[in-house]
Motif scaffolding. Structure first.
Motif, PDB file in Angstrom:
ATOM      1  N   VAL A   1     -71.341 -24.190   1.960  1.00 39.25           N
ATOM      2  CA  VAL A   1     -72.307 -25.005   2.694  1.00 39.25           C
ATOM      3  C   VAL A   1     -71.878 -25.173   4.144  1.00 39.25           C
ATOM      4  CG1 VAL A   1     -73.372 -27.287   2.837  1.00 39.25           C
ATOM      5  CG2 VAL A   1     -73.016 -26.209   0.613  1.00 39.25           C
ATOM      6  N   ALA A   2     -70.566 -25.344   4.410  1.00 41.88           N
ATOM      7  CA  ALA A   2     -70.091 -25.566   5.778  1.00 41.88           C
ATOM      8  C   ALA A   2     -70.365 -24.350   6.654  1.00 41.88           C
ATOM      9  CB  ALA A   2     -68.607 -25.890   5.758  1.00 41.88           C
ATOM     10  N   SER A   3     -70.087 -23.131   6.157  1.00 40.17           N
ATOM     11  CA  SER A   3     -70.336 -21.933   6.942  1.00 40.17           C
ATOM     12  C   SER A   3     -71.827 -21.713   7.170  1.00 40.17           C
ATOM     13  CB  SER A   3     -69.732 -20.714   6.243  1.00 40.17           C
ATOM     14  OG  SER A   3     -70.306 -20.548   4.956  1.00 40.17           O
ATOM     15  N   CYS A   4     -72.649 -22.115   6.224  1.00 33.07           N
ATOM     16  CA  CYS A   4     -74.100 -22.009   6.402  1.00 33.07           C
ATOM     17  C   CYS A   4     -74.596 -22.931   7.505  1.00 33.07           C
ATOM     18  CB  CYS A   4     -74.797 -22.333   5.080  1.00 33.07           C
ATOM     19  SG  CYS A   4     -76.578 -22.170   5.127  1.00 33.07           S
ATOM     20  N   VAL A   5     -74.037 -24.142   7.553  1.00 32.07           N
ATOM     21  CA  VAL A   5     -74.430 -25.080   8.600  1.00 32.07           C
ATOM     22  C   VAL A   5     -73.993 -24.564   9.970  1.00 32.07           C
ATOM     23  CG1 VAL A   5     -74.091 -27.422   9.481  1.00 32.07           C
ATOM     24  CG2 VAL A   5     -74.415 -27.046   7.026  1.00 32.07           C
ATOM     25  N   ALA A   6     -72.772 -24.018  10.070  1.00 29.41           N
ATOM     26  CA  ALA A   6     -72.294 -23.482  11.352  1.00 29.41           C
ATOM     27  C   ALA A   6     -73.147 -22.313  11.807  1.00 29.41           C
ATOM     28  CB  ALA A   6     -70.829 -23.060  11.213  1.00 29.41           C
ATOM     29  N   TRP A   7     -73.546 -21.447  10.877  1.00 28.04           N
ATOM     30  CA  TRP A   7     -74.378 -20.297  11.250  1.00 28.04           C
ATOM     31  C   TRP A   7     -75.722 -20.754  11.799  1.00 28.04           C
ATOM     32  CZ3 TRP A   7     -78.908 -17.778  10.435  1.00 28.04           C
ATOM     33  CH2 TRP A   7     -78.943 -16.412  10.687  1.00 28.04           C
TER      34      TRP A   7
ATOM     35  N   ASP B   1     -81.296 -28.135   0.636  1.00 25.82           N
ATOM     36  CA  ASP B   1     -81.603 -29.476   1.132  1.00 25.82           C
ATOM     37  C   ASP B   1     -80.336 -30.160   1.639  1.00 25.82           C
ATOM     38  OD1 ASP B   1     -83.625 -31.648   1.425  1.00 25.82           O
ATOM     39  OD2 ASP B   1     -82.311 -32.664  -0.001  1.00 25.82           O
ATOM     40  N   GLU B   2     -79.196 -29.923   0.981  1.00 18.79           N
ATOM     41  CA  GLU B   2     -77.932 -30.472   1.480  1.00 18.79           C
ATOM     42  C   GLU B   2     -77.528 -29.814   2.798  1.00 18.79           C
ATOM     43  OE1 GLU B   2     -73.239 -30.933   0.102  1.00 18.79           O
ATOM     44  OE2 GLU B   2     -74.788 -30.389  -1.357  1.00 18.79           O
ATOM     45  N   VAL B   3     -77.790 -28.521   2.948  1.00 19.60           N
ATOM     46  CA  VAL B   3     -77.512 -27.844   4.220  1.00 19.60           C
ATOM     47  C   VAL B   3     -78.305 -28.477   5.348  1.00 19.60           C
ATOM     48  CG1 VAL B   3     -77.761 -25.662   5.454  1.00 19.60           C
ATOM     49  CG2 VAL B   3     -76.856 -25.670   3.125  1.00 19.60           C
ATOM     50  N   LEU B   4     -79.575 -28.753   5.106  1.00 24.23           N
ATOM     51  CA  LEU B   4     -80.412 -29.369   6.139  1.00 24.23           C
ATOM     52  C   LEU B   4     -79.939 -30.787   6.452  1.00 24.23           C
ATOM     53  CD1 LEU B   4     -83.974 -28.215   5.008  1.00 24.23           C
ATOM     54  CD2 LEU B   4     -82.532 -27.231   6.797  1.00 24.23           C
TER      55      LEU B   4
ATOM     56  N   LEU C   1     -83.242 -20.175   7.458  1.00 24.19           N
ATOM     57  CA  LEU C   1     -82.480 -20.859   6.421  1.00 24.19           C
ATOM     58  C   LEU C   1     -82.096 -19.898   5.294  1.00 24.19           C
ATOM     59  CD1 LEU C   1     -81.350 -23.449   5.160  1.00 24.19           C
ATOM     60  CD2 LEU C   1     -83.633 -23.916   4.244  1.00 24.19           C
ATOM     61  N   LEU C   2     -83.014 -19.041   4.870  1.00 26.96           N
ATOM     62  CA  LEU C   2     -82.706 -18.090   3.797  1.00 26.96           C
ATOM     63  C   LEU C   2     -81.681 -17.055   4.249  1.00 26.96           C
ATOM     64  CD1 LEU C   2     -86.293 -17.516   2.341  1.00 26.96           C
ATOM     65  CD2 LEU C   2     -84.425 -18.858   1.350  1.00 26.96           C
ATOM     66  N   GLU C   3     -81.780 -16.622   5.502  1.00 31.22           N
ATOM     67  CA  GLU C   3     -80.798 -15.659   6.017  1.00 31.22           C
ATOM     68  C   GLU C   3     -79.408 -16.277   6.097  1.00 31.22           C
ATOM     69  OE1 GLU C   3     -80.154 -12.770   9.949  1.00 31.22           O
ATOM     70  OE2 GLU C   3     -81.903 -14.109   9.804  1.00 31.22           O
ATOM     71  N   ALA C   4     -79.346 -17.554   6.506  1.00 33.39           N
ATOM     72  CA  ALA C   4     -78.049 -18.221   6.582  1.00 33.39           C
ATOM     73  C   ALA C   4     -77.446 -18.409   5.191  1.00 33.39           C
ATOM     74  CB  ALA C   4     -78.206 -19.573   7.283  1.00 33.39           C
ATOM     75  N   ARG C   5     -78.250 -18.679   4.208  1.00 37.47           N
ATOM     76  CA  ARG C   5     -77.732 -18.839   2.849  1.00 37.47           C
ATOM     77  C   ARG C   5     -77.175 -17.527   2.294  1.00 37.47           C
ATOM     78  NH1 ARG C   5     -75.680 -20.388  -0.101  1.00 37.47           N
ATOM     79  NH2 ARG C   5     -76.804 -20.450  -2.080  1.00 37.47           N
TER      80      ARG C   5
ATOM     81  N   TRP D   1     -73.971 -24.601  -9.833  1.00 38.65           N
ATOM     82  CA  TRP D   1     -74.077 -24.963  -8.411  1.00 38.65           C
ATOM     83  C   TRP D   1     -73.014 -24.238  -7.606  1.00 38.65           C
ATOM     84  CZ3 TRP D   1     -76.856 -29.051  -5.665  1.00 38.65           C
ATOM     85  CH2 TRP D   1     -76.365 -29.295  -4.367  1.00 38.65           C
ATOM     86  N   GLN D   2     -71.782 -24.285  -8.056  1.00 36.07           N
ATOM     87  CA  GLN D   2     -70.688 -23.657  -7.313  1.00 36.07           C
ATOM     88  C   GLN D   2     -70.849 -22.136  -7.249  1.00 36.07           C
ATOM     89  OE1 GLN D   2     -68.447 -25.362  -5.627  1.00 36.07           O
ATOM     90  NE2 GLN D   2     -67.529 -23.455  -4.810  1.00 36.07           N
ATOM     91  N   ILE D   3     -71.305 -21.538  -8.321  1.00 35.46           N
ATOM     92  CA  ILE D   3     -71.493 -20.078  -8.316  1.00 35.46           C
ATOM     93  C   ILE D   3     -72.590 -19.687  -7.340  1.00 35.46           C
ATOM     94  CG2 ILE D   3     -72.156 -18.104  -9.740  1.00 35.46           C
ATOM     95  CD1 ILE D   3     -70.890 -19.449 -12.111  1.00 35.46           C
ATOM     96  N   LEU D   4     -73.689 -20.440  -7.310  1.00 38.75           N
ATOM     97  CA  LEU D   4     -74.793 -20.115  -6.409  1.00 38.75           C
ATOM     98  C   LEU D   4     -74.405 -20.309  -4.950  1.00 38.75           C
ATOM     99  CD1 LEU D   4     -77.799 -21.695  -8.354  1.00 38.75           C
ATOM    100  CD2 LEU D   4     -77.273 -19.269  -8.090  1.00 38.75           C
ATOM    101  N   VAL D   5     -73.603 -21.325  -4.647  1.00 44.06           N
ATOM    102  CA  VAL D   5     -73.171 -21.534  -3.255  1.00 44.06           C
ATOM    103  C   VAL D   5     -72.362 -20.342  -2.750  1.00 44.06           C
ATOM    104  CG1 VAL D   5     -71.682 -22.945  -1.792  1.00 44.06           C
ATOM    105  CG2 VAL D   5     -73.289 -24.037  -3.368  1.00 44.06           C
ATOM    106  N   GLU D   6     -71.514 -19.817  -3.621  1.00 47.41           N
ATOM    107  CA  GLU D   6     -70.657 -18.703  -3.211  1.00 47.41           C
ATOM    108  C   GLU D   6     -71.351 -17.345  -3.336  1.00 47.41           C
ATOM    109  OE1 GLU D   6     -67.223 -19.034  -5.643  1.00 47.41           O
ATOM    110  OE2 GLU D   6     -66.561 -20.954  -4.777  1.00 47.41           O
ATOM    111  N   ASP D   7     -72.304 -17.229  -4.225  1.00 44.67           N
ATOM    112  CA  ASP D   7     -72.957 -15.939  -4.446  1.00 44.67           C
ATOM    113  C   ASP D   7     -74.465 -16.153  -4.569  1.00 44.67           C
ATOM    114  OD1 ASP D   7     -73.598 -13.341  -5.032  1.00 44.67           O
ATOM    115  OD2 ASP D   7     -72.736 -13.350  -7.051  1.00 44.67           O
TER     116      ASP D   7
END
Length: 370
Positions: A192-198, A166-169, A182-186, A36-42
């Motif tokens: 997750v926080a920077s994705c929500v701000a974007w 789903d957590e971002v949403l 959503l895919l572009e923001a990811r 999970w942590q690796i996918l969030v960052e990369d």
């Protein structure tokens, strides 16, 4: 941690669960947290694990008006694909896992409800399946064990990615946004926080949303994962869809028996004959009364008046020898001698009962003198 190390850890997790008597998807919490942590960052790790990962995510989310239920259905589909690869890796001798019925409940409701047919066929081809006919996929050449582990790990990572988005949403407060946003923001964010701000900046700009193309029905959530059993729409519900064997026989739906009062609802109630008799004769019920406008009894049939009685006519009738029998013909009463009314063979047929009745009448009546 590279993809090779992840594949080895994932394989060890599967084999450890098999020794515990469980042959299913990976449920190790430590491996789940690390991936999970690796996918969030990369986000690009998906491409290293599975070459068509981005195509699968895009196809599963494109055209959805509400992304939250679409992500849950897509995660369900990736879990089912992961399970199929795990079964072939851990239990290759099980014949029921070598054939997938494309009209089974899991394939129709979960897989086709989230992904296109072309991508599904490509995913199963990586496991060694080939289309046998329009109704089934069969393993013709088993895929190598390393490849099966890699396919299962890629589906496991895609399932976690659906949970991340789903957590971002959930933090964004809305799931009504375009899938490409959503895919572009990811891909452009590192957490997750920077994705929500974007996404918040993106949604602040007024834009005309493109028309949504029609999609198939969403996947069934909460039903058991299964790909190998037939789907009979009148007998199997989505919760009972299966992959491996024929559907269990369902109890026949018996129609309710008609009650005594509703058997002849369209026909008027008719009083039984014995009740009619009781009503007519005043026994056991109210006395029968004729209506005021009904004709009196016997008025509908006119009886002819009998002719006036005449002893002369009676004497003339009794004077015919064919109708009169002598007293010796009545040797005994019919109740004392059976067969007295039966004539012997060769004698003419007589009517003694008619003559006797006329004689009795004549004996009891006064003679009319001429």
């Amino acid at each position: 941690m590279g993809s090779t190390t992840l594949s080895e850890d994932y394989r060890l997790c599967l084999e450890r669960e098999l020794r515990r008597g469980r042959a299913g998807v990976c449920g190790d919490p430590s491996l789940r947290a690390v991936l999970w942590q690796i996918l969030v960052e990369d986000f690009d790790l998906h491409g290293a694990l599975q070459d068509d990962a981005l195509a699968l995510l895009t196809d599963g989310l494109w055209g959805r008006a509400d992304l939250a239920p679409a992500l849950r259905g897509l995660a369900r589909a990736f879990e089912l694909l992961e399970l199929a690869a795990v079964h072939l890796y851990l239990l290759p001798w099980r014949k029921e896992f070598t054939t997938i019925k494309t009209f089974s409940g899991g394939y129709v409701h979960v897989l086709k409800g989230a992904l296109s047919e072309d991508l599904l066929t490509r995913s199963f081809q990586k496991m060694g399946y080939a289309r046998k006919d329009n109704h089934s996929l069969t393993v013709t050449a088993p895929a190598p064990a390393r490849q099966l582990v890699q396919v299962a790990l890629g589906c496991f990572a895609l399932r976690l990615e659906c949970e991340i988005m789903d957590e971002v949403l959930a933090r964004l407060g809305t799931s009504l946004l375009p899938a490409e946003a959503l895919l572009e923001a990811r891909r452009a964010s590192g957490d997750v926080a920077s994705c929500v701000a974007w996404l918040q900046q993106r949604l602040a700009r007024p834009e005309e949303p493109p028309p949504l193309p029609p999609r198939s029905s969403l996947a069934a959530f909460g039903c058991p994962l299964d790909l190998y059993r037939d789907l009979a729409e009148d007998e199997i519900s989505e919760e009972e869809s299966s992959l491996y064997c024929q559907a269990p026989p369902q109890p026949m739906k018996s129609s309710p028996l008609p009650s005594a009062t509703s058997a002849h609802e369209e026909q008027a109630y008719e009083t039984p004959l014995w009740e009619q008799s009781a009503q007519v004769w005043g026994i056991g019920g109210p006395a029968w009364e004729a209506s005021a406008d009904s004709p009196p009894y016997g008025a509908l049939e006119e009886q002819p008046e009998p002719p006036p009685f005449s002893f002369l006519t009676l004497r003339q009738e009794l004077g015919r020898p064919a109708d009169f029998a002598s007293p010796e013909d009545f040797a005994g009463h019919s109740c004392l001698r059976s067969g007295v009314l039966q004539p012997s063979l060769g004698e003419p047929l007589r009517r003694p009962w008619l003559s006797r009745s006329r004689t009795d009448t004549l004996d009891g009546a006064p003679w009319a003198r001429p």
